[in-house]
Design a protein around this motif. Structure first.
Motif, PDB file in Angstrom:
ATOM      1  N   ALA A  24      12.875   0.820   2.706  1.00  0.00           N
ATOM      2  CA  ALA A  24      12.907   1.620   2.960  1.00  0.00           C
ATOM      3  C   ALA A  24      11.713   2.838   1.618  1.00  0.00           C
ATOM      4  CB  ALA A  24      14.085   2.769   3.095  1.00  0.00           C
ATOM      5  N   ASP A  25      12.370   1.986   1.000  1.00  0.00           N
ATOM      6  CA  ASP A  25      11.563   2.591  -1.149  1.00  0.00           C
ATOM      7  C   ASP A  25      10.277   1.912  -1.073  1.00  0.00           C
ATOM      8  OD1 ASP A  25      12.247  -0.171  -1.349  1.00  0.00           O
ATOM      9  OD2 ASP A  25      12.727   0.370  -3.275  1.00  0.00           O
ATOM     10  N   ALA A  26      10.250   1.037  -0.097  1.00  0.00           N
ATOM     11  CA  ALA A  26       7.763   0.378  -0.596  1.00  0.00           C
ATOM     12  C   ALA A  26       7.347   1.362  -0.022  1.00  0.00           C
ATOM     13  CB  ALA A  26       8.090  -0.696  -0.048  1.00  0.00           C
ATOM     14  N   ALA A  27       6.381   1.643  -0.597  1.00  0.00           N
ATOM     15  CA  ALA A  27       4.980   2.141  -0.727  1.00  0.00           C
ATOM     16  C   ALA A  27       4.242   1.612   0.356  1.00  0.00           C
ATOM     17  CB  ALA A  27       4.540   2.961  -1.683  1.00  0.00           C
ATOM     18  N   ARG A  28       3.968   2.008   1.080  1.00  0.00           N
ATOM     19  CA  ARG A  28       2.491   0.787   1.913  1.00  0.00           C
ATOM     20  C   ARG A  28       1.145   0.949   1.465  1.00  0.00           C
ATOM     21  NH1 ARG A  28      -1.350   3.393   6.286  1.00  0.00           N
ATOM     22  NH2 ARG A  28      -2.041   1.666   7.282  1.00  0.00           N
ATOM     23  N   VAL A  29       0.313   0.014   1.058  1.00  0.00           N
ATOM     24  CA  VAL A  29      -0.594   0.299   0.365  1.00  0.00           C
ATOM     25  C   VAL A  29      -1.971  -0.701   0.143  1.00  0.00           C
ATOM     26  CG1 VAL A  29      -1.499  -1.028  -1.505  1.00  0.00           C
ATOM     27  CG2 VAL A  29       0.900   0.352  -2.127  1.00  0.00           C
ATOM     28  N   VAL A  30      -2.637  -0.592   0.222  1.00  0.00           N
ATOM     29  CA  VAL A  30      -4.437  -1.183   1.462  1.00  0.00           C
ATOM     30  C   VAL A  30      -4.391  -1.561   0.286  1.00  0.00           C
ATOM     31  CG1 VAL A  30      -5.925  -0.743   2.867  1.00  0.00           C
ATOM     32  CG2 VAL A  30      -4.356   0.608   3.303  1.00  0.00           C
ATOM     33  N   LEU A  31      -4.947  -2.581   0.759  1.00  0.00           N
ATOM     34  CA  LEU A  31      -5.772  -3.509  -1.369  1.00  0.00           C
ATOM     35  C   LEU A  31      -7.840  -3.253  -0.935  1.00  0.00           C
ATOM     36  CD1 LEU A  31      -4.295  -6.586  -2.209  1.00  0.00           C
ATOM     37  CD2 LEU A  31      -3.610  -3.904  -2.741  1.00  0.00           C
ATOM     38  N   VAL A  32      -8.260  -3.870  -1.392  1.00  0.00           N
ATOM     39  CA  VAL A  32      -9.383  -3.210  -0.434  1.00  0.00           C
ATOM     40  C   VAL A  32     -10.810  -3.941  -0.993  1.00  0.00           C
ATOM     41  CG1 VAL A  32     -12.094  -1.549  -0.092  1.00  0.00           C
ATOM     42  CG2 VAL A  32      -9.309  -1.281   0.355  1.00  0.00           C
ATOM     43  N   LYS A  33     -11.668  -4.609  -1.027  1.00  0.00           N
ATOM     44  CA  LYS A  33     -12.913  -4.947  -1.662  1.00  0.00           C
ATOM     45  C   LYS A  33     -13.623  -4.315  -0.894  1.00  0.00           C
ATOM     46  CE  LYS A  33     -12.296  -9.219  -2.307  1.00  0.00           C
ATOM     47  NZ  LYS A  33     -13.033 -10.528  -3.206  1.00  0.00           N
TER      48      LYS A  33
END
Length: 201
Positions: free
Chosen positions: A66-75
């Motif tokens: 529940a504490d994990a933030a959503r992250v989008v990695l981008v190149k």
């Protein structure tokens, strides 16, 4: 843990010709983060970028809970001076705000081995940052600045950034890429002050 989706963008130029250039250290850090997350990047053609989605939690990147933030990695798959278009599209698509944008880029004004994290500021002649400001409409986002130093002798900066790291620098480069990846994880997990305290010294 901050609310909302984080967009983590590594700047560089596309294709194998540029892969190991100094200008592409941002791409290198994204590759390291994707490796840690065990989440390969995939081409999103409409976004003109290679992306993957993961989470950052107490256990690091790729974590769950529940504490994990959503992250989008981008190149971005555009050239450096057109980086802003994909960034603006992806921010809108993921409903992420500029204050949840982290941009990784090379920095001539820092020596190799130096890392600086900041929020906002000017573009300092960097075409990728200039493009993002133009497309996103603000410079108020997080930057992880990765030192590459000034060109030797009379070499033009434009030629220097578009040249490969020397073989003798590869081990140190791997260390710095790892540190920059650590900085991103800490920035998402604990915020700007914590990341600056650890890495800006």
């Amino acid at each position: 843990m901050p609310d909302g989706t984080w967009l983590v963008v590594g700047l560089g130029n596309p294709g194998p010709t540029y892969a190991f250039h100094r200008h592409n250290v941002g791409h290198m850090v994204i590759d390291e983060l994707a490796r840690r997350a065990d989440s390969p990047l995939a081409v999103a053609r409409l976004m003109r970028a290679a992306v993957c989605q993961t989470r950052v939690g107490a256990g690091g990147i790729g974590g769950v809970g529940a504490d994990a933030a959503r992250v989008v990695l981008v190149k971005p798959r555009t050239f450096m001076n057109e980086s802003g278009g994909p960034v603006a599209k992806l921010l809108a698509y993921h409903r992420a705000k500029p204050d949840h944008l982290i941009v990784l880029h090379d920095e001539l004004d820092l020596d190799p081995g130096q890392l600086r994290i900041k929020f906002g500021g000017g573009d300092n002649g960097h075409n990728g940052l200039r493009s993002i400001r133009k497309s996103v409409g603000t410079g108020d986002y997080h930057r992880v600045r990765i030192g590459i130093g000034r060109p030797p002798g009379r070499q033009e900066p434009a030629d220097y950034v578009l040249s490969n790291f020397r073989a003798s620098q590869r081990v140190d480069l791997e260390i710095e890429i790892g540190r920059a990846a650590d900085a991103v994880e800490l920035l998402v997990r604990e915020g700007l002050a914590a990341a600056q305290n650890r890495f800006n010294g």
